[in-house]
Scaffold this active site. Structure first.
Site, short mmCIF file in Angstrom:
data_model
loop_
_atom_site.label_atom_id
_atom_site.label_comp_id
_atom_site.label_asym_id
_atom_site.label_seq_id
_atom_site.Cartn_x
_atom_site.Cartn_y
_atom_site.Cartn_z
N GLU A 34 -11.09 4.47 -1.01
CA GLU A 34 -11.77 4.63 0.39
C GLU A 34 -12.44 5.75 0.60
O GLU A 34 -12.13 6.94 0.11
CB GLU A 34 -10.25 4.92 1.31
CG GLU A 34 -9.30 5.72 0.35
CD GLU A 34 -8.21 4.72 -0.18
OE1 GLU A 34 -7.25 4.90 -0.23
OE2 GLU A 34 -8.85 3.48 -0.75
N LYS A 76 2.63 3.26 -5.96
CA LYS A 76 2.08 2.06 -6.61
C LYS A 76 3.14 1.74 -7.73
O LYS A 76 3.05 0.44 -8.07
CB LYS A 76 0.84 2.65 -7.54
CG LYS A 76 -0.36 3.28 -6.59
CD LYS A 76 -0.48 2.57 -5.23
CE LYS A 76 -1.24 3.39 -4.40
NZ LYS A 76 -1.27 2.65 -2.99
N ASP A 103 0.87 -1.27 0.08
CA ASP A 103 -0.22 -0.09 0.04
C ASP A 103 0.97 1.40 -0.22
O ASP A 103 0.55 2.30 0.63
CB ASP A 103 -0.94 0.03 1.04
CG ASP A 103 -2.02 0.87 1.23
OD1 ASP A 103 -2.27 1.29 0.04
OD2 ASP A 103 -2.77 1.32 2.11
N ASP A 144 -3.31 -3.05 -2.25
CA ASP A 144 -4.31 -2.08 -2.46
C ASP A 144 -4.21 -1.21 -3.65
O ASP A 144 -3.17 -1.07 -4.25
CB ASP A 144 -4.34 -1.36 -1.35
CG ASP A 144 -5.60 -0.27 -0.73
OD1 ASP A 144 -6.73 -0.69 -1.43
OD2 ASP A 144 -5.55 0.66 -0.07
N ASN A 145 -5.26 -0.55 -3.91
CA ASN A 145 -5.52 0.57 -4.94
C ASN A 145 -4.91 -0.30 -6.32
O ASN A 145 -4.43 0.80 -7.26
CB ASN A 145 -4.63 1.69 -4.30
CG ASN A 145 -4.94 2.43 -3.28
OD1 ASN A 145 -4.17 2.49 -2.32
ND2 ASN A 145 -6.32 2.80 -3.09
#
Length: 263
Positions: A248, A193, A190, A218-219
């Site tokens: 989120e 990226k 996380d 994540d993401n």
């Protein structure tokens, strides 16, 4: 004349407040890129200037004011409540429940978290670990790490968490030497990226993944990790599953990618 001017000022102020507080946030709810731009580039900078504080400092203040010391669940709830008023890029409550289920199912003894930020996901993970399990979390930004230290301590999880400051690319090759960790049962990605893929390859090269190790990223949709997804979904060394969710505290699509290392 003066009354007209006064009414115009009041009306203009009311309109600006409505735009800031409700209209624009509602309008960007369904577009992840716009939501991130609005909250991080506009609102955060404006509030930093007005309050002479940073978002992590304000988040910490909310935790100290509304959470209960030694209660990780209350710390998570306090951060969620803060983020619904002032957005922050934690994993969030919706994806957080997916994270919780993965941690509970895996019951890991060794966990690596890449990207601590203000320790929201750190607290979620650590609160679910068995008594002798250990979580190592890496944070590049010293200001974020300073806040995270205090959040972890307030949650009463210092004995389970090792917070390390520095770049993931520098620390991952040192894990065995510095922490005596042979492999990680679970890795939560996380952080930046564009670091997901190179850091995954470094973990492979360093032998930090065993058969059955889980990578949870994540993401992967917003902001997005296309190179990582292409690699992890097409590699014969992984079995991957996508958990559809939302960015989120918004309605924009995002999700978590769970990848089991096959050896």
């Amino acid at each position: 004349m003066w009354l007209t001017f006064l009414y115009s000022c009041i009306g203009g102020a009311a309109l600006l407040y409505a735009l800031y507080r409700w209209i624009i946030p509602t309008a960007v709810q369904y577009h992840g890129g716009l939501a991130i731009f609005w909250h991080e580039c506009i609102v955060e900078r404006m509030l930093d200037t007005l309050t002479q504080s940073t978002r992590p400092q304000r988040l910490l203040g909310a935790v100290l004011k509304t959470a209960t010391r030694g209660d990780p669940g209350s710390v998570v709830r306090a951060i969620d409540d803060f983020c619904r008023l002032e957005w922050a890029m934690n994993v969030g409550d919706e994806k957080g429940r997916i994270l919780d289920s993965v941690v509970s199912e895996a019951n890991p003894s060794t966990v690596l978290e890449l990207g601590t930020y203000c320790a929201y996901s750190t607290v979620r993970i650590a609160s679910l670990l068995s008594p002798h399990a250990k979580l190592i979390t890496l944070e590049f930004n010293p200001a974020y790490a300073a806040v995270a230290h205090q959040v972890i301590a307030f949650a009463g999880l210092e004995d389970k968490v090792e917070l390390v400051e520095g770049a993931s690319g520098d620390w991952i090759p040192k894990m065995k030497e510095h922490f005596g960790v042979q492999t990680f049962d679970l890795v939560f990605l996380d952080h930046w990226k564009d670091c997901y893929l190179p850091d995954t390859k470094v973990m492979e090269e360093c032998g930090l993944l065993r058969k059955g190790s889980i990578l949870l990223a994540d993401n992967v949709v917003c902001p997005g990790t296309p190179e990582y997804l292409e690699y992890i979904r097409n590699s014969p060394r992984y079995k991957s599953q996508y958990f559809k969710s939302h960015l989120e505290y918004t309605k924009a699509e995002d999700g978590l990618e769970k990848s089991v290392f096959l050896g």
